[in-house]
Design an enzyme around this catalytic site. Sequence first.
Site, PDB file in Angstrom:
ATOM      1  N   HIS A 269      -7.792  -2.981   4.279  1.00  0.00           N
ATOM      2  CA  HIS A 269      -8.064  -4.426   4.362  1.00  0.00           C
ATOM      3  C   HIS A 269      -9.396  -4.730   5.062  1.00  0.00           C
ATOM      4  CE1 HIS A 269      -4.234  -5.121   2.601  1.00  0.00           C
ATOM      5  NE2 HIS A 269      -3.550  -4.710   3.642  1.00  0.00           N
ATOM      6  N   ASP A 320      -1.903  -2.259  -3.361  1.00  0.00           N
ATOM      7  CA  ASP A 320      -1.136  -2.710  -2.202  1.00  0.00           C
ATOM      8  C   ASP A 320       0.259  -3.226  -2.555  1.00  0.00           C
ATOM      9  OD1 ASP A 320      -0.440  -3.390   0.347  1.00  0.00           O
ATOM     10  OD2 ASP A 320      -1.937  -4.958   0.624  1.00  0.00           O
TER      11      ASP A 320
HETATM   12 ZN    ZN Z   1      -0.450  -2.321   2.736  1.00  0.00          ZN
END
Ligand code: ZN
Length: 455
Positions: A269, A320
Amino acid sequence: MQEIHARHVLTPNGWEQDRIVRIDSSGRIDEVSPALSGLEGSVDLLLPAPTNLHSHSFQRAMAGLTEARGPDPSDSFCTWRHLMYRFLDRRTPDHVEAIAALAFVEMLESGFGSVAEFHYLHHASGGRAYADPAEMATRIARAADLTGIGLTLLPVLYMQGGCDGRALEGGQLRFGCDLDRFSVLHQSSAVALKALPEDTRLGVAPHSLRAVPSNALRQAAELVPGAPVHLHLAEQQAEVEEVEAHLGARPVSWLINHHTPDERWCLIHCTQMTAGETRRLASTGAIAGLCPITEANLGDGIFDGVTFSNAGGRFGVGSDSNVHISLWSELAMLDYSQRLRDRRRAALATPHHSTGRVLFDAACRSGAQAAGRHAGAIAPGHWADLMAIRTDTPGLCARHGDAWLDSLVFGGHGEQHVVDVWSAGRHVVQQGQHIARDRIALAFMDIMKDLEDVM
Ligand code: ZN
């Protein structure tokens, strides 16, 4: 020995024409050589199939279920997490295997050749141990084996509910391990992976700075010397504030100050960084693992790809939450987020290469590094992670060179051009469809009927 004849191939030397790619019996590329005779049965375009560097496959079954507002509009992430825990509560090993298999099929059909699975659903409801501590890891491994996707398994260490050391509760108990329990789980996972092909890798994933104290983070990283270490980092503003309050620095600064992230590390991220942190992170050699579709879906924020790239940083992409599995859309979303923030076009293009080429090269090179996988390039010695693209379509018929990649990324429907995919030489997508799709989709739909009352 397999042979693929291709009219155009993207190699480390650039675009080459009329090539034969030979794959040895281990699944590695043996040779890329000029085709001397006719190209009967050849593919139009052969590309490396990148690694999906961040996945929680079980979340695929939740896609589209978390789009309503909770009672507190300022707390939308917690609302999502709450739904995830409720959904998780009934999840059995059979469910996990069936859902992972479908997610892996969709990844392969999208053009990914392998996946780094950030695996944290370890235990039965309430945190009870399964007879085999690696029961769930074994199911992920089986799903990988069933689908033929290259797997880097990242068992997750998840110890506490926040930086203050509070105990795990409710749905989190299914993730939790202290270091001893984790060490056993990790060893059992290694045993489970022995049944898989030679390209399979095992790394480790301390979940986040909130869930793992500093000394445990160090010990986890030392558990498998040289193997990939993945960590969620600086995803949400609330996380930044919590880490700052308890550890005395913002997450990225704290990690660089107290640990030594390097080429082994993949930091997932990094949507909450100052410009200074962005440049510092770029200089570590660690991969920034970006998940632009999930980050947009969760309202996380925008990774500063422009500053990071200008400072020489390396990034790759992952799916993800698997809310939408698409290699091409991840890449488009990444650049579009930069454009919307900066109000400019072609944000990550360079003087030498167009945006699609830059993004695709990054996904190949950084994905391989993040997965600890010798792949990402069509060159001798690399795993034969490959995809064949058809170019006799309205979208690609009048394109050439880097414009093929630009059109696949930005022209929409990139997946529809993916005809074949090989993962370490395993030819698992043929004529645009995974060879076991029907069976795996049926098993998934059976599972969803089973879970219908919790949705
Ligand atoms: Zn994750």
